[in-house]
Design a protein around this motif. Structure first.
Motif, PDB file in Angstrom:
ATOM      1  N   ARG A 111      58.281  -2.459  29.970  1.00 40.26           N
ATOM      2  CA  ARG A 111      58.834  -3.705  30.242  1.00 40.26           C
ATOM      3  C   ARG A 111      59.741  -4.007  28.478  1.00 40.26           C
ATOM      4  N   ARG A 119      51.717  -8.102  23.363  1.00 38.11           N
ATOM      5  CA  ARG A 119      52.836  -7.592  24.081  1.00 38.11           C
ATOM      6  C   ARG A 119      53.693  -6.528  23.271  1.00 38.11           C
ATOM      7  N   ILE A 304      44.945  -5.684  35.050  1.00 30.45           N
ATOM      8  CA  ILE A 304      44.708  -6.272  33.303  1.00 30.45           C
ATOM      9  C   ILE A 304      45.703  -5.286  32.437  1.00 30.45           C
TER      10      ILE A 304
HETATM   11  P1  HAM Z   1      51.438  -9.153  35.436  1.00 30.97           P
HETATM   12  O1  HAM Z   1      50.549 -10.328  35.124  1.00 30.97           O
HETATM   13  O2  HAM Z   1      53.172  -8.703  35.412  1.00 30.97           O
HETATM   14  O3  HAM Z   1      50.737  -8.948  37.240  1.00 30.97           O
HETATM   15  O4  HAM Z   1      50.451  -8.084  34.371  1.00 30.97           O
HETATM   16  C1  HAM Z   1      49.398  -7.339  34.739  1.00 30.97           C
HETATM   17  C2  HAM Z   1      48.533  -7.502  33.322  1.00 30.97           C
HETATM   18  O5  HAM Z   1      49.355  -6.800  32.186  1.00 30.97           O
HETATM   19  C3  HAM Z   1      49.430  -9.130  32.238  1.00 30.97           C
HETATM   20  O6  HAM Z   1      48.069  -9.795  32.249  1.00 30.97           O
HETATM   21  C4  HAM Z   1      48.585  -8.284  31.123  1.00 30.97           C
HETATM   22  O7  HAM Z   1      47.581  -8.676  29.919  1.00 30.97           O
HETATM   23  C5  HAM Z   1      49.828  -7.029  30.992  1.00 30.97           C
HETATM   24  N1  HAM Z   1      51.130  -6.554  30.571  1.00 30.97           N
HETATM   25  C6  HAM Z   1      52.091  -6.926  31.116  1.00 30.97           C
HETATM   26  N2  HAM Z   1      53.068  -7.167  31.116  1.00 30.97           N
HETATM   27  C7  HAM Z   1      52.342  -6.633  29.115  1.00 30.97           C
HETATM   28  C8  HAM Z   1      52.924  -6.469  27.550  1.00 30.97           C
HETATM   29  N3  HAM Z   1      54.639  -5.721  28.101  1.00 30.97           N
HETATM   30  N4  HAM Z   1      51.720  -5.645  27.072  1.00 30.97           N
HETATM   31  C9  HAM Z   1      51.474  -5.985  27.255  1.00 30.97           C
HETATM   32  N5  HAM Z   1      49.962  -5.982  28.275  1.00 30.97           N
HETATM   33  C10 HAM Z   1      51.065  -6.202  29.299  1.00 30.97           C
HETATM   34  C11 HAM Z   1      51.398  -6.809  37.810  1.00 30.97           C
HETATM   35  O8  HAM Z   1      51.958  -6.469  36.962  1.00 30.97           O
HETATM   36  C12 HAM Z   1      50.785  -7.279  39.149  1.00 30.97           C
HETATM   37  N6  HAM Z   1      50.959  -5.775  39.724  1.00 30.97           N
HETATM   38  C13 HAM Z   1      48.989  -6.890  38.996  1.00 30.97           C
HETATM   39  C14 HAM Z   1      49.252  -7.342  40.584  1.00 30.97           C
HETATM   40  C15 HAM Z   1      48.065  -6.372  40.476  1.00 30.97           C
HETATM   41  N7  HAM Z   1      49.689  -8.787  41.296  1.00 30.97           N
HETATM   42  C16 HAM Z   1      48.561  -7.673  42.655  1.00 30.97           C
HETATM   43  N8  HAM Z   1      48.183  -6.183  42.312  1.00 30.97           N
END
Ligand code: HAM
Length: 421
Positions: A111, A119, A304
């Motif tokens: 991202r 992040r 996560i």
């Molecule tokens: P999301 O909340 O966008 O959900 O991302 C899940 C986790 O990924 C966040 O809580 C965070 O810990 C980590 N994350 C997101 N962006 C970053 C970043 N730029 N740097 C580090 N860590 C990051 C999802 O992606 C959904 N697919 C979750 C889900 C699964 N919903 C239903 N099934």
């Protein structure tokens, strides 16, 4: 010097053990819940995410690494894995073989965000999806699994927030009410929220802007728009979580940033990572498969962030040794030493041996540095008497034993006693 790309990180040998420990926890916990691993490509078509996470989501509109490849197809580096898993489920018709399909994954996501603590632009996510059930039992199962994993990583200071967004019907009625309320106060909204009003008004609910927050006090509440079925689903889920002794709070402003959610949404939060307060999150997506031109299949899951979980569990002792044996030898007996180390490994005993013909002293220092449990010493005296010294590094005790076919068994016994002490 060429350096790594901004927002990406090398995971150096000194950090890898923490990653492996966490990956072990994930593998073990998903096994306890009987989930199977799926691995999907990092490259996907951009359309997969514009149709699932949504054109109006920040992830797709501002953060996605999207580009035409050499033949002009619009590709992207996946920003998350739920849509990829859904694509694979449809593509291979996996749901036909398993009416309740339970999958987990672990891999890099991308991202384009402003890098800061917790992040990154390339980060890693593990997650799980329970596909095929619309019942709250499935929501409770994935939330319990995420909870168990975070706990097993040694993190105790976190909270779980849950909410219900209702069915698509109730949500669109709520959306209309929100648009009409905020349109009347448009001039007091932050610039971000004015933009959200056009494309994704629900996101205004979790705005951090003070002026937006003061408007929210009198805004229509999502709860008033929930239909009976969604309310029942939510209260059954709440009872199940309580029955599992999983503490949670209901946060009626929790909406999450991806458009595919229906009914349950949840987030695991921490106050220890500054602005990045989410360790992980997820929810139910009963329309996702239809959005991807498939049949109506309900699903629920979580993701996560590994980097965030590692930052939180960092205080855990990282120094626990995993080296069983260090072989310290007089370089003139290099052939015997190399052969012995080879034979130890064949007996499944991990062993470190010098390959630079360094002094005894330097080799002993290595044994200390790498935390060997046992040191085997092979010098001139030992060779003459066909023996070898086994030194227990925890007590300093040492004994000479015969250098024969029984040596490996003897070492295994020593290691067993040490590990069971
Ligand atoms: P999301 O909340 O966008 O959900 O991302 C899940 C986790 O990924 C966040 O809580 C965070 O810990 C980590 N994350 C997101 N962006 C970053 C970043 N730029 N740097 C580090 N860590 C990051 C999802 O992606 C959904 N697919 C979750 C889900 C699964 N919903 C239903 N099934």
């Amino acid at each position: 010097m060429i350096q790594n790309i901004k927002g990406t990180k090398d995971i150096l040998p000194s950090e890898v053990r923490a990653w492996q420990r966490l990956e072990d926890v994930v593998r073990n916990t998903t096994r306890l819940y009987n989930y199977e691993e799926i691995r999907t490509p990092v490259l996907e078509s951009s359309e997969l995410f514009s149709r699932s996470a949504g054109e109006g989501s920040d992830v797709v509109s501002k953060e996605m690494y999207s580009f035409p490849d050499r033949s002009g197809d619009m590709l992207c580096l996946r920003p998350e894995l739920t849509a990829s898993v859904a694509r694979a489920v449809l593509q291979y018709n996996l749901i036909r073989a398993f009416p309740t399909l339970r999958l987990w994954y672990n891999g890099p996501c991308f991202r384009y965000e402003r890098p800061q603590l917790g992040r990154q632009r390339q980060f890693h996510q593990f997650g799980a999806e329970c596909i095929g059930s619309a019942k709250p039992e499935a929501d409770a199962e994935v939330i319990a699994m995420a909870y168990d994993i975070i706990k097993a990583c040694g993190v105790s200071t976190f909270s779980l927030e849950i909410n219900s967004l209702g069915s698509s019907d109730s949500r669109s009625r709520f959306r209309e009410a929100l648009v009409s309320y905020f349109s009347a106060h448009r001039d007091k909204l932050s610039e971000d929220s004015r933009r959200r009003l056009e494309i994704n008004p629900l996101r205004i609910l979790d705005s951090k802007d003070e002026s937006d927050k003061s408007l929210l006090v009198n805004a229509p509440s999502l709860e008033e728009y929930l239909d009976q079925e969604s309310q029942n689903h939510f209260s059954e889920l709440s009872s199940m979580l309580s029955a599992c002794s999983i503490p949670f709070t209901v946060n009626r402003s929790l909406v999450r940033g991806l458009d595919y959610y229906t009914d349950t949404v949840f987030e695991f939060k921490t106050t220890q990572l500054g602005a990045q307060d989410a360790i992980g999150g997820g929810g139910r997506y009963n329309n996702l498969f239809e959005q991807l031109s498939g049949p109506q299949i309900p699903g629920v899951g979580f993701g996560i962030g590994i980097e965030r979980l590692i930052l939180l569990s960092k205080s855990e002792a990282d120094s626990v040794s995993s080296l069983s044996v260090c072989l310290v030898y007089d370089p003139q007996f290099n052939a015997q030493a190399i052969a012995l180390s080879h034979s130890l490994r064949k007996s499944n005993i991990d062993c470190r041996v010098d390959v630079q013909r360094r002094s005894f002293k330097a080799q002993m220092k290595d044994a200390d540095k790498f935390g060997a449990r046992l040191v085997l010493i092979l010098g001139e005296n030992e060779i003459k008497s066909n023996s070898i010294i086994i030194k227990d590094m925890s007590t300093g005790n040492q004994e000479a034993v015969s250098f024969d076919d029984n040596l490996n068994n003897l070492i295994v016994k020593h290691l067993d006693t040490l590990l069971n002490k």
